[in-house]
Design an enzyme around this catalytic site. Structure first.
Site, short mmCIF file in Angstrom:
data_model
loop_
_atom_site.label_atom_id
_atom_site.label_comp_id
_atom_site.label_asym_id
_atom_site.label_seq_id
_atom_site.Cartn_x
_atom_site.Cartn_y
_atom_site.Cartn_z
N GLU A 1 0.74 7.20 7.19
CA GLU A 1 1.56 6.91 8.38
C GLU A 1 1.45 8.08 9.35
O GLU A 1 1.38 9.25 8.92
CB GLU A 1 3.03 6.73 7.98
CG GLU A 1 3.26 5.68 6.91
CD GLU A 1 2.83 4.27 7.32
OE1 GLU A 1 3.26 3.83 8.39
OE2 GLU A 1 2.07 3.63 6.57
N GLY B 1 0.82 -1.21 0.00
CA GLY B 1 0.00 0.00 0.00
C GLY B 1 0.86 1.26 0.00
O GLY B 1 2.07 1.21 -0.27
N ASP B 2 0.21 2.37 0.35
CA ASP B 2 0.91 3.66 0.30
C ASP B 2 2.10 3.72 1.26
O ASP B 2 3.10 4.36 0.96
CB ASP B 2 -0.08 4.79 0.64
CG ASP B 2 -1.17 4.89 -0.41
OD1 ASP B 2 -0.92 4.49 -1.56
OD2 ASP B 2 -2.28 5.35 -0.08
N GLY B 3 1.98 3.04 2.40
CA GLY B 3 3.08 3.04 3.37
C GLY B 3 4.32 2.36 2.79
O GLY B 3 5.46 2.79 3.02
N ASP C 1 0.90 10.18 4.07
CA ASP C 1 0.76 8.98 3.22
C ASP C 1 0.25 7.79 4.03
O ASP C 1 0.70 6.65 3.84
CB ASP C 1 2.10 8.61 2.57
CG ASP C 1 2.35 9.37 1.27
OD1 ASP C 1 1.42 10.01 0.78
OD2 ASP C 1 3.49 9.31 0.77
N ARG D 1 -11.12 -0.78 9.31
CA ARG D 1 -10.75 0.03 10.47
C ARG D 1 -10.93 1.52 10.15
O ARG D 1 -11.23 2.32 11.03
CB ARG D 1 -9.31 -0.26 10.91
CG ARG D 1 -8.22 0.18 9.93
CD ARG D 1 -6.88 -0.39 10.33
NE ARG D 1 -5.77 0.02 9.49
CZ ARG D 1 -5.44 -0.55 8.34
NH1 ARG D 1 -6.16 -1.54 7.88
NH2 ARG D 1 -4.39 -0.13 7.64
N ARG E 1 -5.44 -2.49 13.33
CA ARG E 1 -5.05 -3.07 12.05
C ARG E 1 -5.68 -4.45 11.82
O ARG E 1 -5.96 -4.85 10.69
CB ARG E 1 -3.52 -3.14 11.99
CG ARG E 1 -2.97 -3.35 10.63
CD ARG E 1 -1.52 -2.99 10.57
NE ARG E 1 -1.30 -1.66 10.06
CZ ARG E 1 -1.38 -1.32 8.79
NH1 ARG E 1 -1.69 -2.20 7.89
NH2 ARG E 1 -1.17 -0.08 8.40
N SER F 1 -4.42 -1.19 1.66
CA SER F 1 -5.84 -1.01 1.98
C SER F 1 -6.48 0.03 1.08
O SER F 1 -7.58 -0.19 0.57
CB SER F 1 -5.99 -0.58 3.44
OG SER F 1 -5.35 -1.49 4.28
N THR F 2 -5.83 1.16 0.87
CA THR F 2 -6.44 2.22 0.04
C THR F 2 -5.72 2.38 -1.30
O THR F 2 -6.34 2.69 -2.30
CB THR F 2 -6.46 3.57 0.77
OG1 THR F 2 -5.22 3.73 1.48
CG2 THR F 2 -7.61 3.69 1.71
N1 LIG Z 1 6.90 -7.32 7.58
C1 LIG Z 1 6.30 -6.25 8.09
N2 LIG Z 1 5.76 -6.27 9.32
C2 LIG Z 1 5.12 -5.20 9.82
N3 LIG Z 1 4.97 -4.03 9.17
C3 LIG Z 1 5.50 -3.94 7.94
C4 LIG Z 1 6.19 -5.03 7.34
N4 LIG Z 1 6.60 -4.63 6.11
C5 LIG Z 1 6.19 -3.34 5.96
N5 LIG Z 1 5.53 -2.92 7.04
C6 LIG Z 1 4.83 -1.66 7.30
O1 LIG Z 1 3.44 -1.93 7.14
C7 LIG Z 1 2.74 -0.69 7.09
C8 LIG Z 1 1.48 -0.81 6.29
O2 LIG Z 1 1.76 -1.15 4.99
P1 LIG Z 1 0.98 -0.53 3.75
O3 LIG Z 1 0.85 0.94 3.87
O4 LIG Z 1 1.66 -1.04 2.55
O5 LIG Z 1 -0.45 -1.20 3.86
P2 LIG Z 1 -1.84 -0.54 4.26
O6 LIG Z 1 -1.66 0.44 5.38
O7 LIG Z 1 -2.78 -1.67 4.48
O8 LIG Z 1 -2.25 0.18 2.90
P3 LIG Z 1 -2.57 1.74 2.58
O9 LIG Z 1 -1.42 2.54 3.12
O10 LIG Z 1 -2.65 1.79 1.09
O11 LIG Z 1 -3.88 2.05 3.24
C9 LIG Z 1 3.76 0.30 6.56
O12 LIG Z 1 4.00 1.23 7.58
C10 LIG Z 1 5.01 -0.52 6.31
O13 LIG Z 1 6.15 0.22 6.65
#
Ligand SMILES: Nc1ncnc2c1ncn2[C@@H]1O[C@H](COP(=O)(O)OP(=O)(O)OP(=O)(O)O)[C@@H](O)[C@H]1O
Length: 488
Positions: A450, A184-186, A448, A298, A292, A228-229
């Site tokens: 975070e 995702g964006d993170g 973004d 969420r 999460r 997620s987004t």
């Molecule tokens: N193996 C890991 N274990 C835990 N956290 C991780 C791992 N690899 C990456 N991360 C962190 O997971 C977090 C969430 O990831 P990501 O943003 O890709 O997904 P999301 O939050 O579901 O999607 P979006 O940001 O698009 O809503 C990021 O802060 C990333 O740094």
């Protein structure tokens, strides 16, 4: 591409299954039509061809396999509907093997001239984001297409937060010509933060100095949605379709994406590509982190709670711009605004830049670097923000009634409505902003997706700092636009 390649012409008749096809290649277009009714003509630009090769008789590593010299296959990307690409192939047969080999050689020579296509890709997979299916997504949609395209992919599955960023900063990347991620964006944010800091280290630049121009990373990046987004990928391609994202990487066309650096008093906090939000969305990001386990829902749960609480936060925003007015031109493929900025170095010391200050109690302050369109908000919070024009759009939503907050959310959820006509909202075009909280109770910044805990920040745009694999989203058919009467 050389003139010889440009001018090459091929014309032959082939069989595909039992049908006879006339196949023609000239001026970078492959055209085929069937000789008997029902007649249909297909035109395929060579830039959409992924690979061309003989038909193999068995499976296994290419070097050990036997092929039939009477057959060849054209693998290509095809637009299914607006913004949505799919994979397709055409296998053709000829009794004369010389005909087949001259087609294969000519088309392969053309493909080799596309030097921006990735050949050695470093791919990070975040197993933790979204619905935690990133690895499956790669195996199912990414791997087969990269194999067909002959892209050598090295996969690293991240073990912890910020590991991707750390690898990019500290490891030798000489053997790769591009980097990508499934996440995702993170995850995308880790990718470009790592690449920019790496480049700063290589060039001896201190990124903590807020007036410093940041260096452009040499490696382009690709993004395969797995979060997620997935706002960044949606805003770039107009969809979060996974095959479309993989095909954009393989085809190698790229855009320059602005990035925004966020500093506190004395250091770089991070760079962002989609949005930086204080107040409502900052609170949602902070509260949803511990939930999460609920997955993408969420955001609905926390969003509902925060909208009902209707908190306001006092603050002061200073906005630097050479023209605060936002013009209502959206960013689509071949965007002239962004193309014109490709070689333009933004100089913040230019005299026409002026500071403006806005003070008040805010429901939310958002600085958008792209439209921030996503499935939930198809136009995004900043529909007229461009991918690479060197400006962010600042959306200031003053604290108002719960009813008005619901109006904002309802408009965000619709594809055709915008919010800038609402009296409690101001939208500005800016190159740089400074925010200072003037309350004892403070929100956090959502950067973004975070959480950033410092409330007093300075954010500055770096024009087209990052190269991303994308062709941009297509111009939509506006004929089914909703009427103004239905606006809430
Ligand atoms: N193996 C890991 N274990 C835990 N956290 C991780 C791992 N690899 C990456 N991360 C962190 O997971 C977090 C969430 O990831 P990501 O943003 O890709 O997904 P999301 O939050 O579901 O999607 P979006 O940001 O698009 O809503 C990021 O802060 C990333 O740094």
């Amino acid at each position: 591409m050389s003139d010889d390649l440009q001018n090459s012409v091929l014309l032959s008749t082939f069989y595909s299954r039992r049908k006879r096809y006339r196949l023609y290649f000239h001026r970078n277009q492959i055209v085929w039509d069937n000789e008997k009714p029902p007649y249909a003509q297909h035109t395929l630009p060579i830039e959409n061809v992924i690979a061309v090769g003989y038909k193999y008789l068995d499976s296994g590593p290419a070097e050990d396999r036997c092929y039939d010299p009477h057959y060849f296959t054209i693998h290509y990307a095809e637009k299914k509907e607006i913004n949505l690409w799919c994979y397709n192939s055409l296998t053709l047969r000829h009794s004369d093997t010389y005909q087949v080999s001259s087609w294969v050689k000519t088309l392969q020579n053309h493909l080799q001239s596309f030097c921006k296509r990735p050949k050695k890709l470093l791919l990070f997979v975040n197993p933790y984001g979204g619905k935690r299916k990133a690895m499956k997504v790669f195996e199912k949609y990414g791997k087969p297409l990269f194999n067909i395209a002959g892209v050598d992919v090295s996969v690293i599955v991240s073990q912890r937060q910020n590991q991707i960023r750390d690898i990019l900063i500290h490891h030798n990347l000489d053997m790769f010509d591009s980097v990508a991620c499934v996440g995702g964006d993170g995850t995308v944010s880790e990718l470009f933060n790592g690449l920019v800091i790496r480049e700063c280290k290589l060039q001896g630049i201190n990124p903590d100095e807020s007036k410093q121009s940041l260096p452009k990373p040499t490696l382009p990046i690709g993004i395969i949605p797995g979060g997620s987004t997935d706002t960044i990928v949606y805003s770039l391609h107009g969809t979060t379709d996974i095959t479309t994202a993989v095909l954009h990487i393989i085809l190698g066309d790229s855009l320059g994406l602005d990035l925004v650096s966020v500093h506190d008093e004395d250091r770089l906090l991070r760079l962002f590509a989609s949005a930086l939000s204080y107040g409502y969305l900052g609170d949602v990001a902070y509260n949803s982190e511990s939930l999460r386990w609920m997955g993408p829902s969420r955001y609905d749960y926390c969003g509902f709670k925060k909208i009902m609480a209707n908190r306001g936060y006092k603050g002061e925003i200073a906005i630097l711009s050479d023209g605060l007015q936002v013009d209502q031109l959206k960013c689509y493929e071949k965007c002239e605004k962004c193309i014109s900025k490709q070689f333009d170095n933004h100089n913040l010391n230019k005299s026409e830049n002026e500071w403006k200050t806005v003070q008040g109690k805010f429901f939310m302050v958002s600085a958008a670097n792209i439209s921030c369109a996503c499935k939930r908000s198809p136009s995004g919070i900043a529909p007229y923000c461009h991918i690479g024009d060197g400006y962010l759009h600042l959306i200031v939503i003053h604290h108002t009634s719960l009813f008005n907050n619901l109006r904002i959310l309802s408009r965000y959820a619709k594809s055709t409505y915008t919010i800038d006509d609402l009296p409690f909202i101001e939208v500005y075009r800016a190159k740089e902003i400074c925010f200072r909280a003037i309350d004892t109770t403070k929100s956090r910044w959502n950067c973004d997706g975070e959480v950033q805990h410092q409330s007093d920040i300075r954010a500055r745009v770096h024009c087209q700092l990052l190269t991303v694999f994308s062709r941009g989203s297509s111009i939509p058919d506006e004929s089914n636009k909703s009427c103004n009467f239905c606006k809430f």
